[in-house]
Design a protein around this motif. Structure first.
Motif, PDB file in Angstrom:
ATOM      1  N   UNK A 149       0.840  -1.210   0.000  1.00 32.25           N
ATOM      2  CA  UNK A 149       0.000   0.000   0.000  1.00 32.25           C
ATOM      3  C   UNK A 149       0.871   1.255   0.000  1.00 32.25           C
ATOM      4  N   UNK A 150       1.921   1.263   0.820  1.00 31.79           N
ATOM      5  CA  UNK A 150       2.803   2.418   0.887  1.00 31.79           C
ATOM      6  C   UNK A 150       3.504   2.656  -0.438  1.00 31.79           C
ATOM      7  N   UNK A 151       3.926   1.569  -1.095  1.00 26.26           N
ATOM      8  CA  UNK A 151       4.583   1.700  -2.392  1.00 26.26           C
ATOM      9  C   UNK A 151       3.635   2.314  -3.419  1.00 26.26           C
ATOM     10  N   UNK A 152       2.408   1.847  -3.418  1.00 23.21           N
ATOM     11  CA  UNK A 152       1.415   2.406  -4.361  1.00 23.21           C
ATOM     12  C   UNK A 152       1.173   3.876  -4.085  1.00 23.21           C
ATOM     13  N   UNK A 153       1.016   4.228  -2.805  1.00 15.38           N
ATOM     14  CA  UNK A 153       0.742   5.618  -2.451  1.00 15.38           C
ATOM     15  C   UNK A 153       1.909   6.528  -2.813  1.00 15.38           C
ATOM     16  N   UNK A 154       3.126   6.084  -2.546  1.00 17.94           N
ATOM     17  CA  UNK A 154       4.295   6.909  -2.858  1.00 17.94           C
ATOM     18  C   UNK A 154       4.453   7.109  -4.362  1.00 17.94           C
ATOM     19  N   UNK A 155       4.147   6.067  -5.128  1.00 21.68           N
ATOM     20  CA  UNK A 155       4.327   6.167  -6.579  1.00 21.68           C
ATOM     21  C   UNK A 155       3.201   6.920  -7.277  1.00 21.68           C
ATOM     22  N   UNK A 156       1.993   6.748  -6.767  1.00 20.36           N
ATOM     23  CA  UNK A 156       0.828   7.228  -7.512  1.00 20.36           C
ATOM     24  C   UNK A 156       0.031   8.354  -6.856  1.00 20.36           C
TER      25      UNK A 156
END
Length: 275
Positions: free
Chosen positions: A264-271
């Motif tokens: 979830x954190x990876x998605x939020x940081x990227x998108x």
């Protein structure tokens, strides 16, 4: 890896002054408390001896001997440890939010580095973990010195014998941060690291969706806590698992929560995260 190391070093350096001040406060508070308490006790003993013509051994027999573990339960000792712990918990949030402070937000430059944004994430996570273990290591180092200080001030007739292991086991706060058993150490700090993952995700949800993100972050944190606690509650009513099986189930759930938090954190940081 090069950017991760640079980011980690940067996180450590910019917190180093406050970290050093907290470490100094911890040392001054604890050693001063031991010195003052010990001399106050000796003053009481000598006052009694002058008034009654007794000896130190007679005082210890009639009243009490001084034990260093009693001092460890004092506010000046545990208060310093608690203050360091509270600051580190707050820093879990500050380590993200201070990037957005000011007009020229540093977050823009940080998130535009030519590297994966997850390097920023893991550098911050690693910094928090290192700060925690730094304080724990400092406390482990100073306890023998505190015991030596106590032994140097208090005569043998007026003190109770105590080992370093007993000092840690008798104090609930020290036993929490410095478990005497290896499995306890893994579980306590594993739960702590899990909590950092969850809180990081909650912060990124807020940074992504603002007010809606605050609600989402709170719900995510509550859900993670429920998932960890639920096996205990259910086991009392229907599962009837052995303690080892229940522990294994919780460890698996904890690993699952960490994996979800990272995704979830990876998605939020990227998108989603904006500056």
């Amino acid at each position: 890896m090069k950017y991760y190391i640079k980011l980690l070093n940067w996180e450590i350096v910019r917190f180093s002054k406050l970290y050093g001040a907290l470490a100094l406060l911890l040392l001054v508070s604890q050693f001063s408390g031991i010195w003052l308490t010990s001399h106050s006790f000796l003053s009481s003993v000598h006052t009694w001896m002058d008034g009654n013509g007794g000896t130190e051994a007679l005082y210890a027999e009639r009243f009490q001997k001084l034990n260093l573990s009693y001092m460890f339960n004092a506010l000046w000792y545990e208060g310093a440890i608690s203050l360091c712990a509270i600051v580190l918990v707050l820093y879990i949030f500050i380590i993200w939010y201070k990037e957005w402070f000011g007009r020229n937000t540093f977050a823009y430059r940080l998130l535009m580095l030519p590297t994966s944004r997850m390097n920023v994430y893991f550098a911050k996570l690693s910094a928090i973990v290192l700060f925690v273990f730094g304080f724990v290591s400092l406390q482990i180092v100073v306890i023998p010195l505190q015991l030596a200080t106590f032994l140097a001030i208090i005569p043998v007739e007026l003190r109770e014998a105590v080992t370093i292991g007993e000092l840690i086991r008798r104090d609930p706060l020290l036993n929490l941060f410095m478990p005497t058993y290896g499995m306890q150490f893994i579980l306590y700090y594993g739960a702590g690291i899990l909590g950092v993952f969850v809180l990081f995700t909650a912060v990124l949800l807020e940074r992504s969706y603002r007010w809606k993100g605050i609600v989402a972050g709170i719900l995510y944190s509550v859900a993670a806590l429920f998932i960890i606690v639920a096996p205990y509650v259910i086991n009392r009513r229907s599962l009837f698992l052995y303690p080892s099986e229940l522990l294994l189930l919780q460890v698996c759930m904890g690993i699952g929560i960490i994996a979800i938090s990272i995704q979830v954190s990876s998605f939020l940081l990227r998108k989603k995260v904006t500056v």
